[in-house]
Design an enzyme around this catalytic site. Structure first.
Site, short mmCIF file in Angstrom:
data_model
loop_
_atom_site.label_atom_id
_atom_site.label_comp_id
_atom_site.label_asym_id
_atom_site.label_seq_id
_atom_site.Cartn_x
_atom_site.Cartn_y
_atom_site.Cartn_z
N TYR A 132 -1.14 -2.33 1.85
CA TYR A 132 -2.26 -3.27 1.71
C TYR A 132 -1.97 -4.19 0.54
O TYR A 132 -0.81 -4.43 0.20
CB TYR A 132 -3.58 -2.50 1.56
N LYS A 203 -5.84 -2.21 6.36
CA LYS A 203 -7.12 -1.57 6.03
C LYS A 203 -7.27 -0.25 6.78
O LYS A 203 -7.67 0.77 6.20
CB LYS A 203 -8.28 -2.50 6.40
#
Length: 217
Positions: A132, A203
């Site tokens: 991420y 995510k």
């Protein structure tokens, strides 16, 4: 030969579901796939962790190296290769080491999801910045060149009126979480369009590793 004769006598033997254990201590998983179809499916592929009994049941004998290596041993070997790169990207998302690590992890994700999430869960503080932010911004900018295997679903203006039926193309019957993006504001990088799907994938990986969400749902 005896196995072939039994299959000819009982045609249902060819399509009967086979059972194997996806991970140590977990309940067995029923699968309808056999042979290379299992090895090409990242949900079920365990690499050389398949026991000899499982290899016989699933017609995998001869398709894998003869040595049986546990998932822990595979992870240890994988980590040795990964650690050859620096532990953290020194200069943020512009550092090529971060993108190289993402490529290595993504290839593991493509071939063995169980092992991928084990690595991510065991090293969440170290690899969260890789799967991420900040690295995912660089990934999104270069996603068209990094694309290897489709993930997620894509809806465009041309699909207007068809989206309700398109949802049923998703292979999972049970879904607990959905991450949606229009790709218009990706970490301050502007409108990246379809390449913004890297944000949604990153995510969900964090939700699996840090919150215990079932990756199949």
């Amino acid at each position: 030969m005896r196995r072939l004769k039994r299959s000819l006598i009982n045609p249902t033997a060819v399509t009967r579901a086979r059972c194997f254990t996806t991970a140590e201590g977990h309940r067995p998983t029923l699968v309808h796939k056999r042979s290379l179809d299992i090895l090409h499916d990242p949900w079920f592929n365990k690499g050389t962790a398949f026991s000899m009994t499982e290899r016989d049941r699933l017609d995998l004998r001869g398709l894998l190296p003869p040595n049986v290596m546990s998932s822990e041993q595979q992870i240890e070997r994988f980590m040795v290769d990964l650690k050859r790169l620096e532990v953290q990207a020194r200069d943020g998302p512009s550092d090529p080491n971060a993108l190289a690590k993402w490529r290595i992890l993504n290839r593991l994700h493509d071939r063995n999801e169980t092992m991928y999430y084990k690595v991510l869960i065991a090293n969440i503080e170290e690899y969260a910045p890789i799967v991420y932010t900040p690295t995912v911004g660089l990934v999104c900018q270069n996603y068209s060149g990094l694309f290897r295997r489709p993930r997620g679903m894509y809806f465009s203006a041309e699909d207007r009126g068809e989206m309700m039926s398109m949802v049923y193309n998703w292979p999972a019957d049970q879904v607990d979480m959905i991450v949606v993006t229009d790709g218009s504001r990706i970490l301050g990088l502007g409108d990246l369009g379809v390449q913004g799907i890297g944000i949604a994938i990153g995510k969900l990986d964090l939700y699996v590793a840090a919150a215990g969400i079932n990756p199949q749902r």
